[in-house]
Write an enzyme that holds these catalytic residues in place. Structure first.
Site, PDB file in Angstrom:
ATOM      1  N   ARG A  81       0.860  -1.177   0.000  1.00 22.81           N
ATOM      2  CA  ARG A  81       0.000   0.000   0.000  1.00 22.81           C
ATOM      3  C   ARG A  81       0.899   1.230   0.000  1.00 22.81           C
ATOM      4  NH1 ARG A  81      -2.226  -3.404   4.140  1.00 22.81           N
ATOM      5  NH2 ARG A  81      -4.324  -4.156   3.624  1.00 22.81           N
ATOM      6  N   LYS A  99      -2.536  -1.978   7.792  1.00 19.52           N
ATOM      7  CA  LYS A  99      -3.716  -1.408   8.448  1.00 19.52           C
ATOM      8  C   LYS A  99      -3.830  -1.944   9.872  1.00 19.52           C
ATOM      9  CE  LYS A  99      -6.619  -0.455   4.418  1.00 19.52           C
ATOM     10  NZ  LYS A  99      -7.894  -0.739   3.753  1.00 19.52           N
ATOM     11  N   HIS A 141      -2.057   2.551  -5.929  1.00 17.35           N
ATOM     12  CA  HIS A 141      -2.799   1.319  -5.679  1.00 17.35           C
ATOM     13  C   HIS A 141      -2.908   0.461  -6.942  1.00 17.35           C
ATOM     14  CE1 HIS A 141      -4.395   0.081  -1.878  1.00 17.35           C
ATOM     15  NE2 HIS A 141      -5.430  -0.510  -2.451  1.00 17.35           N
ATOM     16  N   ARG A 153      -0.423  -2.207  -6.827  1.00 13.35           N
ATOM     17  CA  ARG A 153      -0.828  -3.267  -5.894  1.00 13.35           C
ATOM     18  C   ARG A 153      -1.845  -4.198  -6.555  1.00 13.35           C
ATOM     19  NH1 ARG A 153      -1.286  -4.490  -0.314  1.00 13.35           N
ATOM     20  NH2 ARG A 153      -3.394  -4.800   0.459  1.00 13.35           N
ATOM     21  N   HIS A 186      -4.420  -8.804   3.623  1.00 13.45           N
ATOM     22  CA  HIS A 186      -5.872  -8.718   3.779  1.00 13.45           C
ATOM     23  C   HIS A 186      -6.302  -9.558   4.981  1.00 13.45           C
ATOM     24  CE1 HIS A 186      -6.620  -7.661  -0.730  1.00 13.45           C
ATOM     25  NE2 HIS A 186      -6.325  -6.609  -0.009  1.00 13.45           N
ATOM     26  N   TYR A 213      -9.993 -10.186  -6.920  1.00 15.72           N
ATOM     27  CA  TYR A 213      -9.016 -10.418  -7.989  1.00 15.72           C
ATOM     28  C   TYR A 213      -9.313 -11.691  -8.768  1.00 15.72           C
ATOM     29  CZ  TYR A 213      -6.510  -6.709  -5.663  1.00 15.72           C
ATOM     30  OH  TYR A 213      -6.175  -5.506  -5.114  1.00 15.72           O
TER      31      TYR A 213
END
Length: 299
Positions: free
Chosen positions: A149, A173, A245, A248, A271, A280
């Site tokens: 990220r 995150k 992004h 990514r 994730h 994806y």
């Protein structure tokens, strides 16, 4: 207890018990602040406990009337739900007025990606004769070679590069750490930047451990990374609306197209839920459909 008091308690809870990053806490407080102002100004309700389900429906209708997108409305509703869950947790309330509150239905938008040829075109558009060009090459190689990220990239520290084993330690995150492999090309250009460019530049006090620095010797901002990529896209003649992004997304898509396991890609991207990574697979199916159409004799 009034809004201001409970919002301060909520902030402490998010910071200390949930260990959320500062920008995530700010987003939650912003969402609750919107309801706070609406409840006092439009409903005359001075306490969160006085807000009913019907009041919340009126609030959502107001958001819609203001022209907020479904995604923005969904984010705000999520923040308000978290706030009322906290009030239940703290036994400030016995019932949750948000329990039946539904967010707008959102379609899953497939993110833009670059094919490998477009990635190469962007990299070749960089002017490698300048220190900034060498730095920018390393930035793009790391974004595409490790799927970071943009925040993870600008916060990357020298002490978190394990070049001998080919890994980066990144903080994602919720301040969650993970180890991410770095590709050989990305590592090559990262070494060139560190050993031939960064060592010769000035470094501002307090920024000694950051990997990517600007001309003033301070670590790069997220906005600067966006600017670098936008300018390169124009120079390379790429018409897609790309951002950090995009690299990514391209990283994940190219892995899946090459046969990588979805769980592995989930781990690499950091994730928490595999459902986030599953977007994806839709892109992968489009690729498979295209291959089928091109090469199968009966398609």
């Amino acid at each position: 207890m009034n809004w201001n008091h409970l919002q301060r308690d909520f902030e402490r809870y998010l910071k200390l018990e949930r260990s959320l990053a500062a920008h995530s806490i700010d987003a939650y407080l912003h969402d609750v602040g919107l309801l706070h102002r609406f409840a006092e100004k439009e409903l005359g309700k001075q306490q969160p406990s006085a807000v009913s389900y019907d009041d919340l429906r009126s609030f959502v209708e107001e958001l819609n009337h203001l022209g907020m997108s479904p995604h923005s409305q969904a984010r705000i509703i999520s923040g308000i739900k978290a706030f009322y869950h906290f009030l239940l947790y703290e036994k400030v309330m016995d019932t949750d007025p948000t329990q039946l509150l539904e967010a707008p239905k959102l379609g899953r938008k497939l993110p833009d990606t670059l094919d490998y040829h477009e990635i190469v075109t962007l990299l070749e558009a960089i002017d490698h004769s300048t220190p900034e060009g060498q730095r920018n090459r390393a930035i793009l190689e790391v974004l595409y070679g490790s799927g970071l990220r943009v925040t993870e990239l600008v916060e990357l520290k020298l002490s978190n590069i394990y070049a001998d084993v080919g890994f980066l330690r990144v903080v994602g995150k919720g301040d969650k750490e993970r180890l991410v492999p770095i590709g050989s090309d990305a590592l090559k250009y990262l070494r060139i930047y560190l050993e031939e460019v960064r060592v010769h530049g000035k470094i501002a006090r307090g920024h000694e451990n950051y990997v990517f620095l600007n001309r003033r010797g301070k670590h790069l901002s997220r906005v600067m990374i966006f600017t670098i990529i936008k300018q390169l896209a124009i120079k390379a003649g790429i018409k897609k609306n790309i951002s950090p992004h995009t690299f990514r997304h391209s990283f994940a898509t190219h892995l899946l197209e090459g046969g990588a396991d979805l769980r592995v890609v989930q781990e690499l991207l950091g994730h928490e839920s595999i459902t986030t990574t599953e977007i994806y697979t839709h892109m992968d199916r489009d690729y498979l459909r295209q291959v089928m159409k091109e090469f199968h004799p009966r398609s």
